[in-house]
Design a protein around this motif. Sequence first.
Motif, mmCIF file in Angstrom:
data_model
loop_
_atom_site.group_PDB
_atom_site.id
_atom_site.type_symbol
_atom_site.label_atom_id
_atom_site.label_comp_id
_atom_site.label_asym_id
_atom_site.label_seq_id
_atom_site.Cartn_x
_atom_site.Cartn_y
_atom_site.Cartn_z
ATOM 1 N N ALA A 329 1.024 -1.045 0.163
ATOM 2 C CA ALA A 329 -0.064 0.011 -0.075
ATOM 3 C C ALA A 329 0.942 1.272 -0.115
ATOM 4 C CB ALA A 329 -0.979 0.074 1.093
ATOM 5 N N LEU A 330 2.060 1.110 0.884
ATOM 6 C CA LEU A 330 3.017 2.136 0.895
ATOM 7 C C LEU A 330 3.459 2.587 -0.682
ATOM 8 C CD1 LEU A 330 4.554 4.496 2.236
ATOM 9 C CD2 LEU A 330 6.321 2.749 2.388
ATOM 10 N N ASN A 331 3.954 1.401 -1.409
ATOM 11 C CA ASN A 331 4.547 1.651 -2.569
ATOM 12 C C ASN A 331 3.471 1.938 -3.487
ATOM 13 O OD1 ASN A 331 6.905 0.662 -1.702
ATOM 14 N ND2 ASN A 331 6.338 -1.419 -2.231
ATOM 15 N N ARG A 332 2.264 1.643 -3.568
ATOM 16 C CA ARG A 332 1.264 2.470 -4.434
ATOM 17 C C ARG A 332 0.978 3.794 -4.304
ATOM 18 N NH1 ARG A 332 -3.785 4.049 -4.145
ATOM 19 N NH2 ARG A 332 -5.218 3.461 -5.949
ATOM 20 N N ALA A 333 1.205 4.338 -2.654
ATOM 21 C CA ALA A 333 0.912 5.658 -2.607
ATOM 22 C C ALA A 333 1.913 6.591 -2.936
ATOM 23 C CB ALA A 333 0.849 5.675 -0.880
ATOM 24 N N VAL A 334 3.099 5.884 -3.086
ATOM 25 C CA VAL A 334 4.048 6.756 -3.653
ATOM 26 C C VAL A 334 4.170 6.832 -5.455
ATOM 27 C CG1 VAL A 334 6.633 6.541 -4.208
ATOM 28 C CG2 VAL A 334 6.098 6.024 -1.912
ATOM 29 N N ALA A 335 3.595 5.799 -5.861
ATOM 30 C CA ALA A 335 3.173 5.840 -7.288
ATOM 31 C C ALA A 335 2.001 6.827 -7.513
ATOM 32 C CB ALA A 335 2.987 4.228 -7.939
ATOM 33 N N LEU A 336 0.985 6.580 -6.789
ATOM 34 C CA LEU A 336 -0.141 7.497 -6.840
ATOM 35 C C LEU A 336 0.413 9.030 -6.569
ATOM 36 C CD1 LEU A 336 -3.148 7.622 -6.859
ATOM 37 C CD2 LEU A 336 -3.076 7.834 -4.406
ATOM 38 N N GLY A 337 1.255 9.360 -5.817
ATOM 39 C CA GLY A 337 1.861 10.623 -5.576
ATOM 40 C C GLY A 337 2.455 11.174 -7.020
ATOM 41 N N MET A 338 3.211 10.261 -7.710
ATOM 42 C CA MET A 338 3.771 10.406 -9.046
ATOM 43 C C MET A 338 2.776 10.637 -10.012
ATOM 44 S SD MET A 338 6.794 10.673 -7.920
ATOM 45 C CE MET A 338 7.704 11.249 -9.535
ATOM 46 N N ALA A 339 1.677 10.109 -10.094
ATOM 47 C CA ALA A 339 0.797 10.191 -11.213
ATOM 48 C C ALA A 339 0.020 11.104 -10.870
ATOM 49 C CB ALA A 339 -0.039 8.667 -11.034
ATOM 50 N N GLN A 340 -0.628 11.596 -9.657
ATOM 51 C CA GLN A 340 -1.497 12.575 -9.355
ATOM 52 C C GLN A 340 -1.128 13.638 -8.506
ATOM 53 O OE1 GLN A 340 -5.262 10.787 -7.801
ATOM 54 N NE2 GLN A 340 -5.105 9.207 -9.214
ATOM 55 N N GLY A 341 0.219 13.850 -8.179
ATOM 56 C CA GLY A 341 0.442 15.084 -7.457
ATOM 57 C C GLY A 341 0.835 14.610 -5.956
ATOM 58 N N PRO A 342 1.739 15.331 -5.358
ATOM 59 C CA PRO A 342 2.234 15.093 -3.707
ATOM 60 C C PRO A 342 1.069 15.225 -2.963
ATOM 61 C CG PRO A 342 2.972 17.215 -4.486
ATOM 62 C CD PRO A 342 2.428 16.691 -5.738
ATOM 63 N N ALA A 343 0.053 15.991 -3.245
ATOM 64 C CA ALA A 343 -1.180 15.936 -2.393
ATOM 65 C C ALA A 343 -1.937 14.527 -2.032
ATOM 66 C CB ALA A 343 -2.184 16.837 -2.520
ATOM 67 N N ALA A 344 -2.115 13.909 -3.307
ATOM 68 C CA ALA A 344 -2.700 12.661 -3.259
ATOM 69 C C ALA A 344 -1.789 11.662 -2.801
ATOM 70 C CB ALA A 344 -2.876 12.098 -4.666
ATOM 71 N N GLY A 345 -0.477 11.710 -2.979
ATOM 72 C CA GLY A 345 0.479 10.529 -2.410
ATOM 73 C C GLY A 345 0.560 10.958 -0.677
ATOM 74 N N LEU A 346 0.443 11.995 -0.503
ATOM 75 C CA LEU A 346 0.595 12.575 1.201
ATOM 76 C C LEU A 346 -0.780 11.918 1.644
ATOM 77 C CD1 LEU A 346 1.872 13.805 3.527
ATOM 78 C CD2 LEU A 346 0.432 16.017 2.916
ATOM 79 N N ALA A 347 -1.655 12.147 1.048
ATOM 80 C CA ALA A 347 -3.092 11.491 1.811
ATOM 81 C C ALA A 347 -3.099 9.951 1.921
ATOM 82 C CB ALA A 347 -4.295 12.181 0.991
ATOM 83 N N ALA A 348 -2.642 9.234 0.948
ATOM 84 C CA ALA A 348 -2.497 7.916 0.804
ATOM 85 C C ALA A 348 -1.538 7.299 2.007
ATOM 86 C CB ALA A 348 -2.187 7.241 -0.454
ATOM 87 N N VAL A 349 -0.435 8.079 2.186
ATOM 88 C CA VAL A 349 0.754 7.731 3.157
ATOM 89 C C VAL A 349 -0.219 7.965 4.518
ATOM 90 C CG1 VAL A 349 2.786 8.259 3.949
ATOM 91 C CG2 VAL A 349 2.692 8.050 1.926
ATOM 92 N N ASP A 350 -0.601 9.263 4.760
ATOM 93 C CA ASP A 350 -1.232 9.652 5.954
ATOM 94 C C ASP A 350 -2.321 8.453 6.566
ATOM 95 O OD1 ASP A 350 0.460 11.800 6.491
ATOM 96 O OD2 ASP A 350 -1.101 13.181 5.722
ATOM 97 N N ALA A 351 -3.277 7.931 5.446
ATOM 98 C CA ALA A 351 -4.260 7.204 5.862
ATOM 99 C C ALA A 351 -3.760 5.984 6.346
ATOM 100 C CB ALA A 351 -5.015 6.804 4.598
ATOM 101 N N LEU A 352 -2.599 5.403 5.853
ATOM 102 C CA LEU A 352 -1.740 4.200 6.504
ATOM 103 C C LEU A 352 -1.498 4.369 7.793
ATOM 104 C CD1 LEU A 352 0.231 3.074 3.368
ATOM 105 C CD2 LEU A 352 -1.335 1.739 4.556
ATOM 106 N N LEU A 353 -0.687 5.641 8.050
ATOM 107 C CA LEU A 353 -0.089 6.051 9.350
ATOM 108 C C LEU A 353 -1.136 6.256 10.561
ATOM 109 C CD1 LEU A 353 2.798 8.216 8.358
ATOM 110 C CD2 LEU A 353 2.997 6.042 9.278
ATOM 111 N N ASP A 354 -2.131 6.884 9.985
ATOM 112 C CA ASP A 354 -3.389 7.265 10.986
ATOM 113 C C ASP A 354 -4.068 5.641 11.196
ATOM 114 O OD1 ASP A 354 -2.792 9.890 10.721
ATOM 115 O OD2 ASP A 354 -4.494 10.319 9.130
ATOM 116 N N ALA A 355 -3.962 4.860 10.443
ATOM 117 C CA ALA A 355 -4.587 3.510 10.768
ATOM 118 C C ALA A 355 -3.609 2.832 11.799
ATOM 119 C CB ALA A 355 -4.583 2.658 9.502
ATOM 120 N N GLY A 356 -2.686 3.346 11.845
ATOM 121 C CA GLY A 356 -1.492 2.753 12.925
ATOM 122 C C GLY A 356 -0.450 1.715 12.226
ATOM 123 N N GLN A 357 -0.564 1.768 10.920
ATOM 124 C CA GLN A 357 0.520 0.928 10.074
ATOM 125 C C GLN A 357 1.675 1.479 9.906
ATOM 126 O OE1 GLN A 357 -2.495 -0.031 7.021
ATOM 127 N NE2 GLN A 357 -2.724 -1.951 7.780
#
Length: 414
Positions: A329-357
Amino acid sequence: MSKAQVELIYRQESRRVFATLVRLLGDFQQAEEALQDAFLAALKQWPDQGVPANPRAWLVSAGRFKAIDRLRRDARFDLGLDERADQLEGNSPDPADWDDDDIEDDRLRLVFTCCHPALAQDARVALTLREVCGLTTEEIARAFLISPSTLAQRIVRAKTKIRDAGIPYEVPAGPALAERLEAVLQVVYLLFNEGYSPAAGDSAVRGDLSAEAIRLGEWLVTLLPEAETRGLLALMLLQESRREARSDAQGELILLSDQDRRRWNRQFIERGCALAAEALQTPGFGVYSLQAAIAAVHAEAASEADTDWRQIVGLYDVLLRLSPTPVVALNRAVALGMAQGPAAGLAAVDALLDAGQLLDYHLAHAARADFLRRLQRVDDAISAYIQALNLARQGPEQRFLQRRIDQLRAGCGK
């Protein structure tokens, strides 16, 4: 015939001979003793008599007879050993009748034995490196930053468990093959990863370990050309193709975006891409084939800007369904940030960390820091880089993260 020539044959043949002796004798320790006895005999006989036409078969035969002699001597104290020696003498075929396929089959049996699911994963890795690859206890201990005595105990316990549990020396069939093959591929990939990016220490790469993993992968593809064996070899080749470009002359880390792609190994890329394509066309492809496909997209791009990030995100979506792990999921978040911009990537990473992962995973905080840096949130980025630095254990990664912090504090972060 010089001692150096015998030593060369030892390096080339000893693990093959050992694998066959393990099958014949049914015991790691007896096989190791028989192997040493066989090479001592070779050192005495070959200088005068010359190297036999098939030195491998000669060594297996010599080792077997040495083991029988040892059993006969020890039978003075244990009558059961005499019976065992009789069985070994009567049941073993003439080594002169064996061919290379027999020997390679024995090596494959040994790999599957060392990777039996009944053993803990760290024991599987240690045993495979020691008994199949022939690395010394000191070399393996150094790679995993543990003492040789600790590693030696781990190997002894694993061998004892194999003996006491009666784990057979065989390549399983049917559904068991898929389960055991998965364990074998996990060990090979773990070995590769430790060579490609050591978990700790002061080196960004351990080329000897990644090369050994690729050699095992090549061999597995020859013997078991399943989709995932091809996929794993493709993945390793494609990642290894970047090794020369991943660090500078001082051993400092160079990110994918900053690498000189002219230094990527084109032969590895061509072979890896071909294998990845074959794997995806073969029934039963899985996580290694999909990761190889992602690596192939990177390998075929002329630059980071030319990379088809949307295709990579799509491949990660499929991979996440097969392997729903936080790291994927983290690797996907990084790719998402490259495809859609850093805000999208940050939101995906934060979702993982907020879930305690991945709270203790330095690369999650490093990815978050990079998105914050690109969003010009300098203070937040520095905090995230510091979190990553506190968790990183590899010297080049630590120095890279510290440079990022220094650059941001100096007001010159990208």
